[in-house]
Design an enzyme around this catalytic site. Structure first.
Site: not given
Ligand code: NAD
Length: 443
Positions: A127, A167
């Protein structure tokens, strides 16, 4: 049914002290790890795997300058965390948000490892993000931040090593700029097209998959529809539901669930909360949000307070905004019977304990929102094999992965007599443990 739970209040896990974790109980990373380690203990995972999985493999932090429209330069901070790659390349989104911090990115990277394993796609977890407020940046500034961030992490990512995706506050356009930057910097120009595979969630014109934009919402609904009978409902027809966040995940989940006959009655986002017992038109709300940048002021519902939103009598609540939005207080307010976590880590362990005590079922993020990464995987496969799948094929394959993951979770829940979150971790850990068993640990 009385269930054991891995997230029940326990003494501090000894692994936390062994690895020198912070003592702050509100730390998101510690909270995320606590649930994973609880599940690991229940299934008797070897200690070596617990300590490997409790920390990411790499934590990359970069600072990079960007020329702003006024001619001045501003320094930005960015992160890429690579949690684990035992099952395949690191995979996970990049977010642009003022609250991006290392511990949050670590949590989200860890969740990606378990999500990919649960839906059985050959990826590990990663991430990243940039600490910035895109609402205060012009389109050109967002482009320069995106390109410069990609250049800063260039040497750490790659089409078969670490594959970012969109995201919160990032989208297909941002992926296009980053993929273009990566391809322009790649050493072997002949590999230019192949290097675009380093990013998924791209626009379809440059190799994005059909169905990627709606994939996470589609996966939330696929999972819900599959699990409803096991959770005491015949079908989605006539169910009332509410949503937190009306961005990508929230708006798609709402629109697709409405197509199954469910009725959206309350929505909350960063601009306010709205309610309409007779039902909210999901498409009209999207048109409003696109213009007004939030749900506030929507004429098809009445404004309500945050407390009224949480207390709305619905069958299903879909949190699809940010982390830690369901804490103890909110968990006591919620009247829903099922929570389907569209967002990552929206429920704190303390909130979770209240929900369990009150008999509210939670479909955890690593299961409910795994549709996005699954279709990202489909995009990567299509790019790798130079093929284009039609939307029916994407939807059908996505449904297969989501339904299988939901069933796996139910099997673990029955076997260990546990809550769904712990069961999902067990079903996921089981696969990772098997990979380590055959790979071994170098040297
Ligand atoms: P998005 O930027 O499209 O939408 C975010 C939403 O959150 C917006 O509606 C915003 O108004 C709302 N929000 C922000 N702050 C809020 C607050 N304080 N209170 C209430 N609402 C607030 O982002 P997204 O892509 O829809 O992601 C939402 C969540 O889903 C995140 O947790 C993300 O990590 C997770 N997720 C996204 C994907 C994906 O494919 N986009 C995949 C898996 C998980």
């Amino acid at each position: 049914m009385t269930t054991m739970t891995a997230s029940a209040p326990v003494n501090r896990n000894p692994v936390f002290d062994e690895l020198g974790f912070p003592k702050d109980p509100d730390n998101l990373y510690t909270q995320t790890c606590e649930v994973m380690l609880g599940a690991a203990e229940t299934m008797g995972l070897p200690h070596r795997l617990k300590i490997i999985l409790a920390q990411p493999m790499s934590e990359i932090m970069v600072h990079f300058p960007v020329r702003m429209d006024n001619g001045h330069h501003q320094l930005f901070k960015g992160y890429r965390v690579q949690h684990n790659n035992a099952l395949g390349p690191f995979k996970g989104g990049l977010r642009f948000h003022p609250d991006v911090h290392l511990d949050d990115v670590k949590s989200l990277a860890l969740l990606m490892t378990f999500k990919c394993s649960l839906v059985r796609i050959p990826y590990g977890g990663g991430k990243g993000g940039v600490k910035c407020d895109p609402s205060k940046l012009s389109q050109d500034e967002v482009m320069r931040v995106s390109r410069r961030f990609c250049a800063s992490i260039f040497r750490y990512i790659g089409p078969d090593y670490d594959i970012p995706a969109p995201d919160v506050n990032t989208n297909a356009q941002i992926m296009a700029w980053m993929a273009d930057t990566y391809a322009s910097m790649a050493e072997n120009n002949k590999a230019t097209w192949d290097s675009m595979r380093t990013f998924t969630g791209k626009p379809v014109e440059i190799g994005g998959s059909l169905g990627r934009e709606k994939a996470t919402g589609q996966g939330v609904v696929d999972t819900l529809v599959e699990l409803l009978p096991a959770l005491g409902f015949k079908s989605a027809q006539g169910l009332k539901f509410s949503v937190i966040g009306y961005g990508n995940v929230g708006s798609w989940s709402a629109r697709i669930f409405a197509k199954h006959g469910a009725k959206l009655t309350a929505v909350m986002d960063h601009t306010g909360a709205i309610i309409n017992e007779n039902g909210i038109d999901t498409e009209a709300l999207l048109t409003h949000v696109q213009k007004a940048r939030g749900v506030a002021g929507f004429s098809g519902a009445s404004p309500c307070s945050v407390e009224e939103f949480y207390k709305a009598k619905v069958d299903v609540l879909i949190p699809a905004a940010l982390e830690q939005m369901i804490q103890e207080r909110e968990a006591n307010w919620i009247q829903a019977k099922i929570i389907a976590e569209g967002a990552n880590a929206p429920t704190t362990p303390a909130g979770d304990r209240v929900l369990q005590k009150r008999g509210i079922e939670v479909i955890p993020a690593i299961l409910a929102n795994a549709g996005g990464v699954t279709v990202s995987y489909f995009e990567w496969v299509q790019n790798k094999t130079c093929t284009i799948w039609d939307i029916e094929e994407v939807d059908r394959k996505l449904n297969q992965h989501m339904v299988a993951a939901a069933r796996r979770t139910l099997v673990a829940r029955q076997r260990y007599n546990m809550d769904m979150r712990s069961a999902a971790y067990i079903a996921s850990l089981d696969h990772i443990a098997k990979a380590y068993a055959v790979r071994g640990i170098f040297p």
